[in-house]
Design a protein around this motif. Sequence first.
Motif, PDB file in Angstrom:
ATOM      1  N   ALA A   1       0.817  -1.217   0.000  1.00 46.08           N
ATOM      2  CA  ALA A   1       0.000   0.000   0.000  1.00 46.08           C
ATOM      3  C   ALA A   1       0.848   1.263   0.000  1.00 46.08           C
ATOM      4  O   ALA A   1       0.418   2.312  -0.489  1.00 46.08           O
ATOM      5  CB  ALA A   1      -0.915   0.005   1.229  1.00 46.08           C
ATOM      6  N   TYR A   2       2.062   1.180   0.509  1.00 51.00           N
ATOM      7  CA  TYR A   2       2.921   2.356   0.616  1.00 51.00           C
ATOM      8  C   TYR A   2       3.528   2.749  -0.729  1.00 51.00           C
ATOM      9  O   TYR A   2       3.841   3.912  -0.957  1.00 51.00           O
ATOM     10  CB  TYR A   2       4.045   2.109   1.625  1.00 51.00           C
ATOM     11  CG  TYR A   2       3.571   1.945   3.042  1.00 51.00           C
ATOM     12  CD1 TYR A   2       3.331   3.040   3.856  1.00 51.00           C
ATOM     13  CD2 TYR A   2       3.350   0.680   3.586  1.00 51.00           C
ATOM     14  CE1 TYR A   2       2.898   2.897   5.163  1.00 51.00           C
ATOM     15  CE2 TYR A   2       2.905   0.518   4.879  1.00 51.00           C
ATOM     16  CZ  TYR A   2       2.681   1.621   5.672  1.00 51.00           C
ATOM     17  OH  TYR A   2       2.237   1.464   6.958  1.00 51.00           O
TER      18      TYR A   2
ATOM     19  N   TYR B   1      -2.534   8.786   8.731  1.00 53.56           N
ATOM     20  CA  TYR B   1      -3.730   8.059   8.319  1.00 53.56           C
ATOM     21  C   TYR B   1      -4.836   8.165   9.375  1.00 53.56           C
ATOM     22  O   TYR B   1      -6.018   8.291   9.046  1.00 53.56           O
ATOM     23  CB  TYR B   1      -3.397   6.595   8.041  1.00 53.56           C
ATOM     24  CG  TYR B   1      -2.819   6.365   6.666  1.00 53.56           C
ATOM     25  CD1 TYR B   1      -3.634   6.364   5.539  1.00 53.56           C
ATOM     26  CD2 TYR B   1      -1.456   6.145   6.491  1.00 53.56           C
ATOM     27  CE1 TYR B   1      -3.105   6.160   4.277  1.00 53.56           C
ATOM     28  CE2 TYR B   1      -0.917   5.942   5.227  1.00 53.56           C
ATOM     29  CZ  TYR B   1      -1.742   5.949   4.118  1.00 53.56           C
ATOM     30  OH  TYR B   1      -1.213   5.750   2.871  1.00 53.56           O
TER      31      TYR B   1
ATOM     32  N   THR C   1      -7.759   1.129   5.218  1.00 52.31           N
ATOM     33  CA  THR C   1      -7.153   2.268   5.905  1.00 52.31           C
ATOM     34  C   THR C   1      -6.815   1.917   7.347  1.00 52.31           C
ATOM     35  O   THR C   1      -5.728   2.236   7.847  1.00 52.31           O
ATOM     36  CB  THR C   1      -8.106   3.484   5.890  1.00 52.31           C
ATOM     37  OG1 THR C   1      -8.420   3.815   4.549  1.00 52.31           O
ATOM     38  CG2 THR C   1      -7.459   4.677   6.578  1.00 52.31           C
TER      39      THR C   1
ATOM     40  N   ILE D   1      -3.765  -0.209   7.508  1.00 50.53           N
ATOM     41  CA  ILE D   1      -2.540   0.582   7.346  1.00 50.53           C
ATOM     42  C   ILE D   1      -2.112   1.155   8.698  1.00 50.53           C
ATOM     43  O   ILE D   1      -0.934   1.127   9.072  1.00 50.53           O
ATOM     44  CB  ILE D   1      -2.767   1.738   6.352  1.00 50.53           C
ATOM     45  CG1 ILE D   1      -2.834   1.190   4.930  1.00 50.53           C
ATOM     46  CG2 ILE D   1      -1.638   2.758   6.447  1.00 50.53           C
ATOM     47  CD1 ILE D   1      -1.529   0.719   4.379  1.00 50.53           C
TER      48      ILE D   1
ATOM     49  N   SER E   1      -0.693  -1.516  10.785  1.00 47.27           N
ATOM     50  CA  SER E   1       0.647  -1.905  10.323  1.00 47.27           C
ATOM     51  C   SER E   1       1.715  -1.003  10.916  1.00 47.27           C
ATOM     52  O   SER E   1       2.840  -1.439  11.178  1.00 47.27           O
ATOM     53  CB  SER E   1       0.718  -1.864   8.794  1.00 47.27           C
ATOM     54  OG  SER E   1       0.802  -0.543   8.294  1.00 47.27           O
TER      55      SER E   1
END
Length: 447
Positions: A35-36, A118, A289, A292, A295
């Motif tokens: 995702a990054y 985020y 989201t 993330i 993570s």
Amino acid sequence: MSQTTNDHTLQLKRVLTLKDLVIYGIAFMTPIAPAYIYGFAAESTNGMLPLAYLIAMVAMMFSAYSYGRMAAVFPNGGSTYTYTQRAINPHLGFFAGWAMFMDYVLVPLIVFMVGASYANALIPSVPYWVWVLLIAGIITTVNILGIGIAAKTNQILVMFMGIVVVIFVVFCVKTIVGGESGTSLFTVVPFFNDEKFVMSAIISGSAMACFSFLGFDSITTLSEEAVNPKDDIWKAAILACLIGGLIFIGQAYVAQLVWPDVTNFSSADTALFDIAEKAGGAVLATLYTVAIIVSTVTAGLTGQASASRLMFSMGRDEVLSKKFFTHLHPKYQTPVYNILLMCVISVLGALFLSINFVAELMNFGGLTGFMFVNLSVIVYYFFRKKEMKIIRYLLIPGLGFGICFYLFINLSPMTLKIGFIWLAIGFIYAFITTKGFKKKPTTFTDL
């Protein structure tokens, strides 16, 4: 060795199994790492990011192998620092640790920043700086309570991210099979599209993808807390790279099929959110989201723990202040001062630095450490121990060194400049504390 008696009281608890170590490494890399970089990396590889991830996985497994070989013969904390110190030269070991220290310090710093960003986007009413302090407080508290607690926390969070990844893949497969993307579920196009294949683009994408694997090496900093370090550390390093790589490839593959036009995202920074929304609507996009944000907690836990253990090892060898850096919490037996120092550095950095600046510096420290470890295998096994196994102790680590060196020289000029300034500061510090490199670390005084 003159420190045998003293070091006996400076031991960490052995509580981590092979499963804990593998999960620890995957948690540091994070299952949701694509995702990054997905948007920019997918575009730069002309829609063949799965191929770039496959190449990166193979490349990183060379270095994982080298970490494993060194952990098998030196199953104590310190990772890159310890291996270079004992295999090549004690003073060079300091520089390896100094370079890798940059990487370990920056990991929790950048995850504080990403997580807070985020979280702030999800709940704008809570300021960014509040999220930074909240994330920092949770991560620091868990690490002080002990690596066993951190390992259990990581298992829960990694399981959650794994579930989200599975849900994401399932919805993507459903979209592909449903014909909404206009392509087949089984195709070689994400790995090889002869109409768009450009070798230089694939190599560039592979270099970018390698950075999703940064963190597997953190497993070796926990050697003193592993139940069976000689067998488990090397297995965990390779397994973490392999499992993490397959997870990355799977996500990139289905994402490419759901959204074939990699030049048409609303924003390259949030490409996978566009794909998640297309495959599963707003609910899946929101869930992604949240994953993330989770993570960043797992990476923060592992990053902060690894840096504190590296400082513990360097303090025990008296290349850093022994009194401060080897202090253990009387109840939890964790390097509490190191953990708190890491917390302060990360909070200040998260409040005053940019994500891009920190991300680039991470690459300098990580790649430098990888080169040192690959070189340590060659020097220790092939030259010092005279074990003339060309493939094991020369070819594999040699390829690992070469790949990392190639990526290293292609870092941005500003990153290289600041990185070498950091090494110069380390050189001055080491020169003064070792009286012109005449004094060896305490561990080596009787060797």
